[in-house]
Design an enzyme around this catalytic site. Sequence first.
Site: not given
Ligand code: IPM
Ligand code: MG
Length: 372
Positions: A142, A189, A221, A245, A249
């Site tokens: 990032y 990884k 993975d 990240d 999710d």
């Molecule tokens: C998160 C989001 C952020 C990230 C974005 C909005 C930059 O997806 O906080 O998980 O990738 O960190």
């Molecule tokens: Mg995110």
Amino acid sequence: MKLNIAVLSGDGIGPEVTTQAIKVLKAIAFIFDHTFTFKEGLVGAIAIDKLGNPLPESTLKLCKASDAVLFGAIGAPKYDNDPSAKIRPEQGLLKLRKELELYTNIRPVKAYESLLDLSPLKKERIENTDICIYRELTGGIYFGKKEVSNNGNTASDLCEYSRFEIERITHLAFIAAKTRNKKVTLVDKANVLESSRLWRKVVTEIANEYPEVTLEFLFVDNAAMQLILNPKQFDVILTENMFGDIISDEASVIGGSIGLLASASIGNKHALFEPIHGSFPQATNKGIANPIASILSAAMLLEHFGLFKEAQLIKEAVEKSLVLNITTPDLNTDYKLITTNTVGDFIEDYINNPDETNVNFLNIHVGQSTII
Ligand code: IPM
Ligand code: MG
């Protein structure tokens, strides 16, 4: 306790969910006799529209001068669909994380008993899942050097980590594991990436200082698959920025909705609390956004300052709302819409009067939550 809280509600559904979290914090302040002061700052697409900068100086100053930041959401379709945009809303959040040195992002994931049937995953697989993801937040790909060649046909993002960056989050992850199920899984990884091999080396060394905690390793993975196959095997997951990240999710599916997942971003001087979901532009101002992730982020804020009883009461109120199905459409298939605001009202009412016999739950279903 006196707390100055900077409120950066941001874009899309950010403002409406943050309003509910503030409502809940105000109820907590009243009941427990605290003084919470809220000051708003602009961030994200709305800040670009108004001031041409996704993180205006005034906002950064406000955050630095506050005890904590309550963050909403960031992002807008006009930027997502335009890869050539030089100024982007997300830059505001990334710069804020960097400036406040919020190097550890904590994302708890649990399967609520009352929501087990809502997850697309089989109930017996997810039941009793209780994971806490420790995602490194200010390093890695990032923040590494980004380059695009002159002709625009080659681009690169450097993934770089230093021992120091790995050490500081690793200690926090092990300290957390000590109070939980005593297991840390490092997701990396290391079969391919040099930066992952450094993570393994440093984390293995630090693990020696925490003999009561078991350390395991998993390639990312495989981890992505294991999270769905057998999430119960995890306790604390420790990982670098981008892997964290992605898998957080993915892990949100276990809980039944990403609208439930809160997070805390911690540094040595500052702390920021935000839902893990995005700005969900399609839902803006429709009253359908789930405010629980934002409300639980407020609970994490309270825990950060040692206000555990207060945080516990919020969590209890949230669980009650889930059990009674006083939830937004992501969790509720009833024909009657229960709005963002109604969920917030219910949780506020519960905090004001947790004795459920006094709460008129029937009225809640018609949008008039009242104490009788
Ligand atoms: C998160 C989001 C952020 C990230 C974005 C909005 C930059 O997806 O906080 O998980 O990738 O960190
Ligand atoms: Mg995110």
